[in-house]
Design an enzyme around this catalytic site. Structure first.
Site, PDB file in Angstrom:
ATOM      1  N   PHE B  83     -29.547  13.477  15.752  1.00 25.79           N
ATOM      2  CA  PHE B  83     -30.083  14.801  15.486  1.00 25.79           C
ATOM      3  C   PHE B  83     -29.234  15.510  14.441  1.00 25.79           C
ATOM      4  CE2 PHE B  83     -32.018  18.831  16.143  1.00 25.79           C
ATOM      5  CZ  PHE B  83     -30.994  19.776  16.064  1.00 25.79           C
ATOM      6  N   HIS B  84     -29.888  16.226  13.553  1.00 28.46           N
ATOM      7  CA  HIS B  84     -29.185  17.097  12.607  1.00 28.46           C
ATOM      8  C   HIS B  84     -29.768  18.486  12.752  1.00 28.46           C
ATOM      9  CE1 HIS B  84     -27.515  13.557  10.825  1.00 28.46           C
ATOM     10  NE2 HIS B  84     -28.674  13.114  10.388  1.00 28.46           N
ATOM     11  N   LEU B 157     -22.198  11.185   7.088  1.00 32.66           N
ATOM     12  CA  LEU B 157     -21.705  11.600   8.391  1.00 32.66           C
ATOM     13  C   LEU B 157     -22.228  12.973   8.782  1.00 32.66           C
ATOM     14  CD1 LEU B 157     -19.191  13.880   7.940  1.00 32.66           C
ATOM     15  CD2 LEU B 157     -18.139  11.836   6.959  1.00 32.66           C
ATOM     16  N   CYS B 174     -27.624   7.880  19.167  1.00 36.59           N
ATOM     17  CA  CYS B 174     -27.157   6.629  18.594  1.00 36.59           C
ATOM     18  C   CYS B 174     -27.388   5.448  19.529  1.00 36.59           C
ATOM     19  CB  CYS B 174     -25.688   6.721  18.192  1.00 36.59           C
ATOM     20  SG  CYS B 174     -25.343   8.203  17.233  1.00 36.59           S
TER      21      CYS B 174
END
Lengths: 174, 230
Positions: B83-84, B157, B174
């Site tokens: 998630f971002h 990242l 992940c």
């Protein structure tokens, strides 16, 4: 096919006796087998096998009976780390030399694979779906990636042979 | 005399994920003429992304995530679902590894070390593990997932500064079961913003990659004159 069986036997037999045997030595041993014509199962339709050829992107190709088997070199598998996934093309896909044909994933990094030759994909290594680590453990034998036809045999001449490739990777490490 | 590679820092601000991808491609394409390295910094509006191993995430699952109000994107990076969102510092180094070291394994390790150093500056003890990323105990503080083609890197990242961590509750981040996520704010029990974190990231990056940093110009957003892009 006989060549591959011999290669597999080779890696199995040599490993217990010579634990320090590097992949480079495996390749040299392969060529010895070719020249001596031993074992008899090695003789192919064309009567001759070729040695490994390498690209600057660290793929190798081994030609037998007009079919090229493609994989990545020991240098490449070490630089990648443990491979967890192999994204390979479909059988029948046509590739131009240096076309991207798939990707290997390791340490959360997806690294592209480049076709060493122009031709059509005739087979992909389905073992890698369940055992992608074969690319690390046996990069010149069981960890092969694809097989392809060879549309332009002259492209092989432009690739590096083992000594040239060894020199090339030495220059990278400097 | 050692020449340290020059890396251009490009601050994108808050951008949708798709725009981030487009801009990364602009910088990746620059490498065709010469190695011109860039470090893109941004935050994204809420989005879930998957990598090349996308089969574990079928359409219906992704639709559920869209219902939460997030975008969903499939990408060509390594790593599984993540998630971002706002409060998370996303960093996309677009480097030509030919100017550094031609090994993705080395590159990913360098990114991990950069973040571990950064956390150290904040007094947070972080570490790497067999699972790529940066961890504080059993909780991941920074996710890493990259792509490398012709030695040019993209993706990168995502470090949780003051991210709303509840977004992660809807996925197995992940793909690693039994582990959690954390952020600099959660570890320090105070608000740590992306703005506060950026200078420390740049210092740690410069040191770890032994490079020089220079401020770049933010490229113009894509002009849409009513013609659909190809």
């Amino acid at each position: 096919m006989a060549m591959r069986a011999a290669l597999r036997c080779l890696s199995v037999n040599l490993s217990p006796r010579l634990p320090q045997l590097s992949s480079a030595a495996q390749v040299s041993a392969t060529r010895l087998l070719c020249r001596s014509g031993f074992p008899r199962t090695l003789s192919t339709d064309s009567g001759q096998c070729t040695a490994l050829k390498f690209t600057e992107k660290h793929e190798w190709v081994l030609v037998e009976s007009g079919i090229g088997t493609v994989g990545i070199s020991n240098y490449a598998q070490e630089a990648l780390g443990d491979v967890v996934y192999c994204g390979l093309p479909e059988v029948g896909q046509r590739l131009e030399q240096m076309d991207e044909f798939g990707a290997l994933e390791s340490v959360k990094a997806a690294s592209e694979l480049y076709s060493p030759l122009t031709g059509e994909v005739t087979a992909i290594n389905t073992e890698l779906a369940g055992n992608p680590g074969l690319v690390n453990k046996s990069c010149y034998a069981d960890g092969w990636l694809i097989k392809m036809t060879i549309e332009k045999p002259e492209e092989l001449h432009k690739l590096m042979d083992q000594p040239a490739y060894d020199k090339f990777i030495k220059s990278l490490e400097e | 005399m050692t020449v340290r590679p020059l890396v251009e820092v490009v601050r994108l601000g808050l951008v949708p994920y798709k725009e981030g991808l487009r801009l990364q491609q602009v910088y990746v394409n620059r490498h065709r003429s010469a190695p011109v390295h860039a470090l893109l910094l941004c935050q994204h509006s809420p989005v879930y992304t998957t990598g090349i191993r996308h089969k574990p995430y079928p359409g219906p699952l992704l639709d559920q995530l869209r219902l939460l109000g997030a975008d969903v994107h499939h990408t060509n990076r390594g790593g599984l679902i993540t998630f971002h969102g706002p409060g998370q510092l996303v960093c996309y180094p677009v480097l030509n590894l030919g100017s550094f070291k031609k090994s993705v394994r080395w590159y990913v390790s360098q990114l991990e070390k950069t973040i571990i150093t950064l956390c150290g500056r904040f007094g947070v003890e972080a570490a790497s593990s067999p699972h790529t990323g940066v961890w504080v105990g059993d909780n991941k503080i920074c996710a890493i997932g990259i792509h490398c083609g012709h030695y040019v890197t993209s993706h990168g990242l995502a470090l949780n500064c003051n991210t709303d961590l509840s977004w992660f509750g809807h996925i197995v981040p992940c793909g690693i079961e039994g582990k959690g996520v954390t952020s600099l704010s959660r570890e320090l029990q105070r608000d740590v913003s992306v703005q506060e974190t950026i200078p420390h990231l740049l210092d740690a990056f410069r040191e770890q990659f032994n490079c020089q940093l220079t401020e770049g110009e933010t490229p113009e957003p894509e002009q849409n004159f009513g013609v659909s892009s190809a």
